[in-house]
Design a protein around this motif. Structure first.
Motif, PDB file in Angstrom:
ATOM      1  N   ASN A 202       0.866  -1.178   0.000  1.00 57.88           N
ATOM      2  CA  ASN A 202       0.000   0.000   0.000  1.00 57.88           C
ATOM      3  C   ASN A 202       0.901   1.226   0.000  1.00 57.88           C
ATOM      4  N   ASP A 203       1.562   1.422  -1.130  1.00 58.00           N
ATOM      5  CA  ASP A 203       2.536   2.498  -1.274  1.00 58.00           C
ATOM      6  C   ASP A 203       2.323   3.137  -2.642  1.00 58.00           C
ATOM      7  N   PRO A 204       1.907   4.408  -2.672  1.00 58.69           N
ATOM      8  CA  PRO A 204       1.671   5.069  -3.959  1.00 58.69           C
ATOM      9  C   PRO A 204       2.880   5.025  -4.891  1.00 58.69           C
ATOM     10  N   ALA A 205       4.091   5.063  -4.345  1.00 63.20           N
ATOM     11  CA  ALA A 205       5.289   5.009  -5.196  1.00 63.20           C
ATOM     12  C   ALA A 205       5.377   3.655  -5.903  1.00 63.20           C
ATOM     13  N   VAL A 206       5.071   2.582  -5.206  1.00 65.15           N
ATOM     14  CA  VAL A 206       5.100   1.239  -5.813  1.00 65.15           C
ATOM     15  C   VAL A 206       3.991   1.115  -6.859  1.00 65.15           C
ATOM     16  N   MET A 207       2.815   1.622  -6.537  1.00 71.01           N
ATOM     17  CA  MET A 207       1.692   1.558  -7.479  1.00 71.01           C
ATOM     18  C   MET A 207       2.017   2.333  -8.751  1.00 71.01           C
ATOM     19  N   ASN A 208       2.575   3.525  -8.590  1.00 70.06           N
ATOM     20  CA  ASN A 208       2.949   4.323  -9.758  1.00 70.06           C
ATOM     21  C   ASN A 208       4.080   3.675 -10.542  1.00 70.06           C
ATOM     22  N   LEU A 209       5.004   3.043  -9.862  1.00 74.20           N
ATOM     23  CA  LEU A 209       6.082   2.343 -10.560  1.00 74.20           C
ATOM     24  C   LEU A 209       5.518   1.183 -11.381  1.00 74.20           C
ATOM     25  N   ALA A 210       4.562   0.452 -10.818  1.00 74.22           N
ATOM     26  CA  ALA A 210       3.930  -0.642 -11.571  1.00 74.22           C
ATOM     27  C   ALA A 210       3.232  -0.098 -12.821  1.00 74.22           C
ATOM     28  N   LEU A 211       2.523   1.022 -12.681  1.00 76.52           N
ATOM     29  CA  LEU A 211       1.855   1.628 -13.836  1.00 76.52           C
ATOM     30  C   LEU A 211       2.874   2.164 -14.842  1.00 76.52           C
ATOM     31  N   ASN A 212       3.976   2.708 -14.351  1.00 79.95           N
ATOM     32  CA  ASN A 212       5.045   3.155 -15.248  1.00 79.95           C
ATOM     33  C   ASN A 212       5.630   1.979 -16.017  1.00 79.95           C
ATOM     34  N   ASN A 213       5.878   0.855 -15.320  1.00 78.28           N
ATOM     35  CA  ASN A 213       6.407  -0.341 -15.982  1.00 78.28           C
ATOM     36  C   ASN A 213       5.454  -0.798 -17.079  1.00 78.28           C
ATOM     37  N   ALA A 214       4.173  -0.846 -16.756  1.00 80.35           N
ATOM     38  CA  ALA A 214       3.172  -1.277 -17.735  1.00 80.35           C
ATOM     39  C   ALA A 214       3.149  -0.329 -18.929  1.00 80.35           C
ATOM     40  N   THR A 215       3.154   0.962 -18.664  1.00 78.80           N
ATOM     41  CA  THR A 215       3.142   1.960 -19.737  1.00 78.80           C
ATOM     42  C   THR A 215       4.365   1.822 -20.628  1.00 78.80           C
ATOM     43  N   ASN A 216       5.520   1.654 -20.026  1.00 81.02           N
ATOM     44  CA  ASN A 216       6.755   1.527 -20.802  1.00 81.02           C
ATOM     45  C   ASN A 216       6.728   0.305 -21.715  1.00 81.02           C
TER      46      ASN A 216
ATOM     47  N   LEU B  37       4.020  -1.288 -22.882  1.00 78.82           N
ATOM     48  CA  LEU B  37       3.013  -1.081 -23.927  1.00 78.82           C
ATOM     49  C   LEU B  37       3.511  -0.119 -25.004  1.00 78.82           C
ATOM     50  N   GLU B  38       4.149   0.961 -24.588  1.00 78.11           N
ATOM     51  CA  GLU B  38       4.663   1.931 -25.558  1.00 78.11           C
ATOM     52  C   GLU B  38       5.833   1.361 -26.371  1.00 78.11           C
ATOM     53  N   TYR B  39       6.687   0.590 -25.733  1.00 80.16           N
ATOM     54  CA  TYR B  39       7.822  -0.024 -26.431  1.00 80.16           C
ATOM     55  C   TYR B  39       7.329  -0.904 -27.579  1.00 80.16           C
ATOM     56  N   TYR B  40       6.366  -1.776 -27.277  1.00 84.41           N
ATOM     57  CA  TYR B  40       5.883  -2.682 -28.322  1.00 84.41           C
ATOM     58  C   TYR B  40       4.995  -1.975 -29.344  1.00 84.41           C
ATOM     59  N   ARG B  41       4.300  -0.930 -28.940  1.00 86.42           N
ATOM     60  CA  ARG B  41       3.516  -0.157 -29.914  1.00 86.42           C
ATOM     61  C   ARG B  41       4.449   0.437 -30.964  1.00 86.42           C
TER      62      ARG B  41
ATOM     63  N   ARG C 277      -5.013   7.369 -13.194  1.00 86.34           N
ATOM     64  CA  ARG C 277      -4.083   6.673 -14.100  1.00 86.34           C
ATOM     65  C   ARG C 277      -4.667   5.345 -14.558  1.00 86.34           C
ATOM     66  N   ILE C 278      -5.286   4.618 -13.656  1.00 83.23           N
ATOM     67  CA  ILE C 278      -5.880   3.327 -14.020  1.00 83.23           C
ATOM     68  C   ILE C 278      -6.999   3.541 -15.041  1.00 83.23           C
ATOM     69  N   HIS C 279      -7.840   4.560 -14.825  1.00 86.22           N
ATOM     70  CA  HIS C 279      -8.935   4.840 -15.763  1.00 86.22           C
ATOM     71  C   HIS C 279      -8.389   5.128 -17.166  1.00 86.22           C
ATOM     72  N   ALA C 280      -7.241   5.764 -17.252  1.00 86.59           N
ATOM     73  CA  ALA C 280      -6.656   6.138 -18.545  1.00 86.59           C
ATOM     74  C   ALA C 280      -5.894   4.993 -19.207  1.00 86.59           C
ATOM     75  N   MET C 281      -5.570   3.958 -18.484  1.00 87.80           N
ATOM     76  CA  MET C 281      -4.701   2.899 -19.010  1.00 87.80           C
ATOM     77  C   MET C 281      -5.309   2.111 -20.166  1.00 87.80           C
ATOM     78  N   ASN C 282      -6.619   1.839 -20.150  1.00 84.82           N
ATOM     79  CA  ASN C 282      -7.222   1.056 -21.231  1.00 84.82           C
ATOM     80  C   ASN C 282      -7.052   1.743 -22.574  1.00 84.82           C
ATOM     81  N   GLU C 283      -7.264   3.054 -22.606  1.00 84.32           N
ATOM     82  CA  GLU C 283      -7.098   3.785 -23.860  1.00 84.32           C
ATOM     83  C   GLU C 283      -5.639   3.827 -24.280  1.00 84.32           C
ATOM     84  N   LEU C 284      -4.752   3.976 -23.325  1.00 75.85           N
ATOM     85  CA  LEU C 284      -3.319   3.995 -23.614  1.00 75.85           C
ATOM     86  C   LEU C 284      -2.872   2.655 -24.207  1.00 75.85           C
TER      87      LEU C 284
END
Length: 138
Positions: free
Chosen positions: A26-40, A42-46, A76-83
């Protein structure tokens, strides 16, 4: 407006690149890092013209990431599906953890609409890895 289910739908053929990311704090930094990892990922393969499937699995204290009343990353989670489109991102909530939190707090917990329940977050991650998914713990 196209419903989310249709907007993210694609044939059931799994992507060549599949990643499961664990969130158990329950750490916002860890949650944001997980979302950053996912974004990176997805963007790399796109950029390469390839699709990827990413699943973030929240269990233990990390379930707060997917709770409507306690998540610090809802926007951020709400925006992830479109991303992610045409790749896929999914958010899995641990049923064992949810049951324990509900018992402790004495009330039902409401999850974000993007979250889907799995019986056990750890078992779900194990089964994905057995199917060839890569694993990251931020």
């Amino acid at each position: 407006m196209v419903p989310k289910k249709q907007a993210t739908a694609r044939p059931d053929k799994p992507a060549a690149h599949r990643l499961v990311i664990q969130v158990n704090q329950n750490d916002p930094a860890v949650m944001n890092l997980a979302l950053n990892n996912a974004t990176n990922v997805l963007e790399y393969y796109r950029k390469k013209g390839e699709e990827a499937d990413v699943e973030i699995v929240a269990f233990g204290p990390g379930l707060h990431m997917l709770r409507k009343d306690t998540t610090p990353v809802a926007d951020r989670i709400h925006a992830m599906n479109e991303l992610a489109f045409p790749s896929r991102i999914r958010f899995a909530a641990c049923g064992v953890t949810r049951e324990g939190m509900e018992k402790k707090e004495g009330k039902p917990l409401e999850l974000l609409s993007e979250a889907s329940m799995v019986p056990s977050g750890v078992v779900h991650m194990m089964e994905l890895q057995e199917k060839g998914w890569s694993y990251v713990r931020p």
